[in-house]
Scaffold this active site. Structure first.
Site, PDB file in Angstrom:
ATOM      1  N   GLU A 165       0.825  -1.213   0.000  1.00 52.14           N
ATOM      2  CA  GLU A 165       0.000   0.000   0.000  1.00 52.14           C
ATOM      3  C   GLU A 165       0.863   1.269   0.000  1.00 52.14           C
ATOM      4  O   GLU A 165       0.757   2.119   0.902  1.00 52.14           O
ATOM      5  CB  GLU A 165      -0.963  -0.011   1.179  1.00 52.14           C
ATOM      6  CG  GLU A 165      -1.979  -1.135   1.065  1.00 52.14           C
ATOM      7  CD  GLU A 165      -3.072  -1.121   2.135  1.00 52.14           C
ATOM      8  OE1 GLU A 165      -2.855  -0.512   3.191  1.00 52.14           O
ATOM      9  OE2 GLU A 165      -4.134  -1.725   1.903  1.00 52.14           O
ATOM     10  N   CYS A 172      11.294  15.975   4.174  1.00 55.54           N
ATOM     11  CA  CYS A 172      12.704  16.184   4.514  1.00 55.54           C
ATOM     12  C   CYS A 172      13.365  17.067   3.447  1.00 55.54           C
ATOM     13  O   CYS A 172      12.790  17.324   2.393  1.00 55.54           O
ATOM     14  CB  CYS A 172      13.426  14.839   4.630  1.00 55.54           C
ATOM     15  SG  CYS A 172      13.768  14.071   3.040  1.00 55.54           S
ATOM     16  N   CYS A 175      13.559  15.422  -0.035  1.00 57.76           N
ATOM     17  CA  CYS A 175      12.286  15.382  -0.779  1.00 57.76           C
ATOM     18  C   CYS A 175      11.908  16.787  -1.246  1.00 57.76           C
ATOM     19  O   CYS A 175      11.401  16.969  -2.357  1.00 57.76           O
ATOM     20  CB  CYS A 175      11.175  14.777   0.073  1.00 57.76           C
ATOM     21  SG  CYS A 175      11.343  12.980   0.264  1.00 57.76           S
ATOM     22  N   GLU A 327      -6.553  -8.000  -1.121  1.00 60.34           N
ATOM     23  CA  GLU A 327      -6.840  -8.116   0.313  1.00 60.34           C
ATOM     24  C   GLU A 327      -8.307  -7.832   0.569  1.00 60.34           C
ATOM     25  O   GLU A 327      -8.858  -6.853   0.058  1.00 60.34           O
ATOM     26  CB  GLU A 327      -6.063  -7.064   1.108  1.00 60.34           C
ATOM     27  CG  GLU A 327      -4.651  -7.391   1.424  1.00 60.34           C
ATOM     28  CD  GLU A 327      -4.020  -6.298   2.290  1.00 60.34           C
ATOM     29  OE1 GLU A 327      -4.727  -5.675   3.108  1.00 60.34           O
ATOM     30  OE2 GLU A 327      -2.823  -6.052   2.113  1.00 60.34           O
ATOM     31  N   TRP A 335     -10.395  -2.516  12.382  1.00 63.56           N
ATOM     32  CA  TRP A 335     -10.306  -1.056  12.436  1.00 63.56           C
ATOM     33  C   TRP A 335     -11.639  -0.371  12.142  1.00 63.56           C
ATOM     34  O   TRP A 335     -11.722   0.834  12.045  1.00 63.56           O
ATOM     35  CB  TRP A 335      -9.190  -0.526  11.531  1.00 63.56           C
ATOM     36  CG  TRP A 335      -9.125  -1.099  10.153  1.00 63.56           C
ATOM     37  CD1 TRP A 335      -8.398  -2.188   9.768  1.00 63.56           C
ATOM     38  CD2 TRP A 335      -9.802  -0.647   8.979  1.00 63.56           C
ATOM     39  NE1 TRP A 335      -8.571  -2.443   8.428  1.00 63.56           N
ATOM     40  CE2 TRP A 335      -9.431  -1.498   7.914  1.00 63.56           C
ATOM     41  CE3 TRP A 335     -10.686   0.408   8.706  1.00 63.56           C
ATOM     42  CZ2 TRP A 335      -9.901  -1.345   6.616  1.00 63.56           C
ATOM     43  CZ3 TRP A 335     -11.161   0.562   7.409  1.00 63.56           C
ATOM     44  CH2 TRP A 335     -10.762  -0.302   6.390  1.00 63.56           C
ATOM     45  N   GLU A 375      -3.074  -5.763  15.098  1.00 64.60           N
ATOM     46  CA  GLU A 375      -4.134  -6.323  14.255  1.00 64.60           C
ATOM     47  C   GLU A 375      -4.618  -7.689  14.734  1.00 64.60           C
ATOM     48  O   GLU A 375      -5.214  -8.442  13.970  1.00 64.60           O
ATOM     49  CB  GLU A 375      -3.640  -6.394  12.798  1.00 64.60           C
ATOM     50  CG  GLU A 375      -3.443  -5.004  12.223  1.00 64.60           C
ATOM     51  CD  GLU A 375      -2.980  -4.979  10.778  1.00 64.60           C
ATOM     52  OE1 GLU A 375      -2.267  -5.911  10.388  1.00 64.60           O
ATOM     53  OE2 GLU A 375      -3.322  -4.014  10.068  1.00 64.60           O
ATOM     54  N   HIS A 378      -8.212  -8.699  14.073  1.00 66.08           N
ATOM     55  CA  HIS A 378      -8.680  -8.647  12.680  1.00 66.08           C
ATOM     56  C   HIS A 378      -9.124 -10.041  12.242  1.00 66.08           C
ATOM     57  O   HIS A 378      -8.454 -11.025  12.537  1.00 66.08           O
ATOM     58  CB  HIS A 378      -7.521  -8.165  11.801  1.00 66.08           C
ATOM     59  CG  HIS A 378      -7.936  -7.639  10.464  1.00 66.08           C
ATOM     60  ND1 HIS A 378      -8.330  -8.458   9.446  1.00 66.08           N
ATOM     61  CD2 HIS A 378      -8.015  -6.374   9.989  1.00 66.08           C
ATOM     62  CE1 HIS A 378      -8.625  -7.710   8.382  1.00 66.08           C
ATOM     63  NE2 HIS A 378      -8.444  -6.434   8.689  1.00 66.08           N
TER      64      HIS A 378
HETATM   65  C1  GAL Z   1      -4.405  -3.319   4.806  1.00 61.74           C
HETATM   66  C2  GAL Z   1      -2.924  -3.629   4.910  1.00 61.74           C
HETATM   67  C3  GAL Z   1      -2.699  -4.944   5.657  1.00 61.74           C
HETATM   68  C4  GAL Z   1      -3.498  -4.970   6.927  1.00 61.74           C
HETATM   69  C5  GAL Z   1      -4.945  -4.730   6.594  1.00 61.74           C
HETATM   70  C6  GAL Z   1      -5.857  -4.757   7.793  1.00 61.74           C
HETATM   71  O1  GAL Z   1      -4.654  -2.009   4.458  1.00 61.74           O
HETATM   72  O2  GAL Z   1      -2.348  -3.726   3.643  1.00 61.74           O
HETATM   73  O3  GAL Z   1      -1.318  -5.085   5.920  1.00 61.74           O
HETATM   74  O4  GAL Z   1      -3.034  -3.977   7.772  1.00 61.74           O
HETATM   75  O5  GAL Z   1      -5.080  -3.458   6.010  1.00 61.74           O
HETATM   76  O6  GAL Z   1      -7.189  -4.495   7.413  1.00 61.74           O
END
Ligand code: GAL
Length: 708
Positions: A165, A172, A175, A327, A335, A375, A378
């Protein structure tokens, strides 16, 4: 009959020679191995049982791969590779640059990002490296080359996953200096830059390139440039990592994972870089929400955008491929608040929705839930309650849901590499959204960009009419209908393309906030000899047969009564915004019916060449969007897949090529629904039963039918 509605040609799948829908996930055994040396065997058993056929490995494993500078510990990864090969699984190997190990952060402080206040970050979090740092480049080159040499030729290696991502910004000195160079390349002279920046405002005239301050919100054109620069930083980083891998493993495709329609990352441009377009998606559908269907439409809008990155028009880049949902989550997303469990049927709906839209892979974050860390709560294929026990996996709702999908996917193999061939396109433009966002005064309009796109997408989704979501760079000629929601930025080239599209017979619908500014976000204004205003810009006033004088921007959901002048349109109601226009050659189809602008046009049409250019001066409410959609279906003579309207909450999507045509019926509602298939005769993919006429869909059901 179904197959006559779909495109005949096939395009490439994400992996060369792919024979099944990719069904896998992020896999992090390095977090388990120290305490559970047998984890690979346990997981192999569970993967086989769940029907997992690919894994993404090593995404945040730099510390496990290179615990000290130039000391490499690949033995654990060797074992993972070999175990996956035995399973016949594809390994998607990540470069670990998304999170730096302690030694690197300590030895090379320049690798850590500097924030907008000028503070160098501590070693914390992830996605945290400076884009320019020479030391980070050097260390990334070393680990990437090591990985590539080690696994080159390993039969399980099927794709590279660069970092994770890619996102964020660094302020800095390195950059900032690069930004100054970027500005020099774009503008050539400071006079040119100052003119584009309207920099006389608040005395912002730059007399040295370094005067341009990337945190200065006063100059909106600069803020847009800073975002463009960051996009180019991201691309440069991607290219850099790819340049290490490509020569060592030339036959292995390279990708990275995108994040939907993140407002500040112009994926439409970045998509041209990757071999395969991959998205990460966490819609977390709430089955009890009255907005479930709207949420589904939103997600399908994004899926259509991702499909089109590499399947339509000029942005096809390095060749056409289907996309990969890299993903998503089979359970509850940690989250999101509240962290509600997915109701039975919801995960399957989400996955079949992506496949119906053109995905040839659907993978999870993650295969096995970690026991600790940020996480740990999750959702995952193997959740905590399963632990290491295959017996418990057999009792797990989530695990069994994944296994059931694997079985269905094997029957979907004939649709691999196939597309969708819509007659409708909606233009989604990151530049317009960004430019509106930095235009103080457009109020809520800049925040609702995607929502307005979905306003126009949803009624087609509800009718089972496929829609492409394309960028301004795409070829518009294949479409009967093109919709431009809030296409704020207008350039002469784009205006020319739109004009040609209408002249040659297309139906074009633009909404309020179309064509207000140029690429530097300067408002289009009339010249001395002009007899009309200049918005929509670049000569589009002529195409639409009207000009915009001023815009009334109201709070969210404030209604605007409308009077319909064409009975075929039914009743319409507006809200939130009213662009006050003067007509030149356009004809009004509806007008505002209240406030001081009662009688001013709200929806218009102008006939140009063989086509029509329509302008919608307000945001319609949901029922009115349906009326407008019906009007557009008739006006543009669009093909409908199913002979009868669909019940509420249900969409129908068609995907396939040649004789392999599949119809997906997805019930995004908690009520049972009946779909009338008319005389179509199909076969239920799971039961092999013939299906025709009235077809029953239980609540939250998702069905796939094959054309006979
Ligand atoms: C994504 C990320 C993963 C994990 C996931 C959790 O955005 O690429 O590594 O953090 O969220 O939902």
């Amino acid at each position: 009959m179904l197959s006559s509605l779909i495109p005949a040609s096939r395009i490439a799948t994400p992996l060369p020679g792919q024979r099944t829908i990719l069904h896998g996930g992020d896999y992090n055994p390095d977090q388990w191995l120290p305490d559970h040396p047998d984890i690979l065997d346990q997981d192999a058993r569970l993967m086989r049982e769940a029907g997992i056929n690919s894994i993404s490995i090593g995404i945040f494993s730099w510390a496990a791969l290179e615990p000290k500078p130039d000391v490499f510990t690949f033995d654990w990864l060797d074992r993972v590779f070999d175990a996956q090969q035995k399973l016949g699984n594809a390994v998607i190997l990540a470069t670990p640059t998304g999170a730096m190990p302690a030694w690197l952060a300590e030895k090379y402080p320049e690798a850590r990002r500097v924030d907008r206040r000028g503070l160098r970050a501590a070693w914390r979090d992830r996605h945290n490296h400076c884009w320019t740092s020479p030391a980070y480049h050097d260390r990334a080159a070393i680990i990437n080359a090591q990985l590539a040499h080690r696994y080159k030729g390993h039969p399980a290696l099927k794709m590279w996953h660069i970092s994770n991502e890619l996102s964020g910004e660094c302020f800095c000195e390195l950059c900032r200096a690069k930004f100054a160079d970027w500005l020099k390349a774009r503008y050539g002279t400071l006079d040119h830059l100052n003119s584009h920046y309207w920099a006389g405002f608040w005395s912002k005239l730059a007399t040295r390139w370094e005067h341009v301050e990337p945190t200065d919100y006063a100059i909106d054109a600069m803020m847009i440039d800073w975002n463009r620069f960051n996009r180019d930083q991201l691309i440069a980083w991607y290219r850099f990592e790819a340049s290490i891998l490509r020569p060592i493993t030339p036959e292995i495709p390279i990708t990275t994972n995108f994040m939907g329609t993140s407002w500040n990352i112009d994926y439409a441009t970045i998509a041209g870089e990757v071999d395969v377009v991959c998205d990460d998606q966490y819609p977390a559908y709430d089955a009890d929400s009255p907005h479930l269907f709207r949420a589904a439409a939103h997600n399908s809008m994004k899926n259509s955008l991702y499909r089109c990155f590499k399947t339509r028009g000029e942005l096809a880049g390095k060749g056409k491929t289907t996309f990969f949902l890299m993903e998503c989550c089979p359970g509850a997303v940690q989250w999101k608040t509240p962290q509600k469990l997915k109701r039975p049927g919801v995960h399957r709906l989400e996955m079949l929705q992506a496949i119906a839209a053109g995905a040839d892979g659907v993978s999870y974050f993650q295969f096995r839930a970690g026991r600790g860390g940020h996480e740990k709560l999750h959702g995952a294929v193997v959740e905590h309650a399963i632990g290491l026990s295959p017996d418990l996996a057999r009792q797990s709702r989530t695990f069994q849901g994944v296994a059931e999908l694997s079985r269905l996917y094997t029957r979907l193999a004939p649709l691999l590499g196939t597309g969708v061939a819509p007659e409708v396109a909606i233009v989604h433009d990151w530049e317009s959204r960004l430019a509106q966002r930095f235009s103080a005064g457009t109020g809520v309009s800049n925040e609702r960009y995607d929502d307005v796109v979905v306003d126009h997408f949803e009624p087609f989704f509800a009718r089972g009419i496929p829609v492409d979501v394309v960028s301004t760079g795409h070829d518009l000629s294949p479409y009967k209908l093109v919709i431009l929601p809030q296409l704020w930025v207008m350039t002469p080239l784009l205006a020319l393309k739109l004009r040609k599209y209408v002249e040659s017979g297309g139906t074009l619908l633009a909404t309020f906030d179309t064509g207000h500014t140029d690429e530097s976000n300067r408002i289009h204004i009339p010249g001395a000899g002009d007899k009309t205003g200049a918005i929509p810009g670049c000569g589009l006033t002529e195409l639409f047969g009207l000009w915009v004088e001023e815009v009334d921007r109201l709070a969210a959901d404030v209604p605007r009564a409308l009077k319909t002048l064409d009975p075929a349109l039914g009743t319409l109601a507006g809200r939130e915004v009213a662009a006050l226009t003067h007509l030149t050659t356009a004809r009004p189809l509806a007008e505002f019916a209240d406030d001081f602008y009662a009688g001013r046009p709200a929806l218009t049409v102008n006939t140009v060449g063989r086509g029509h250019a329509m302008y919608l001066a307000t945001r319609l409410d949901a029922p009115s969007q349906v009326s407008l959609c019906n009007h557009l279906i008739d006006r543009a003579k669009l093909t409908t897949i199913l002979p009868h309207p669909l019940p509420p909450g249900v969409t129908a999507q068609l995907r396939g090529a040649g004789n392999d045509a599949f119809l997906f019926l997805l019930n995004f509602s908690t009520s049972p629904q009946t779909v009338n298939l008319g005389t179509l005769t199909l076969t239920d993919l799971e039961t092999s039963e013939p299906v025709t006429g009235a077809t029953h869909l239980p609540p939250l059901a998702s069905k796939v039918y094959r054309a006979n």
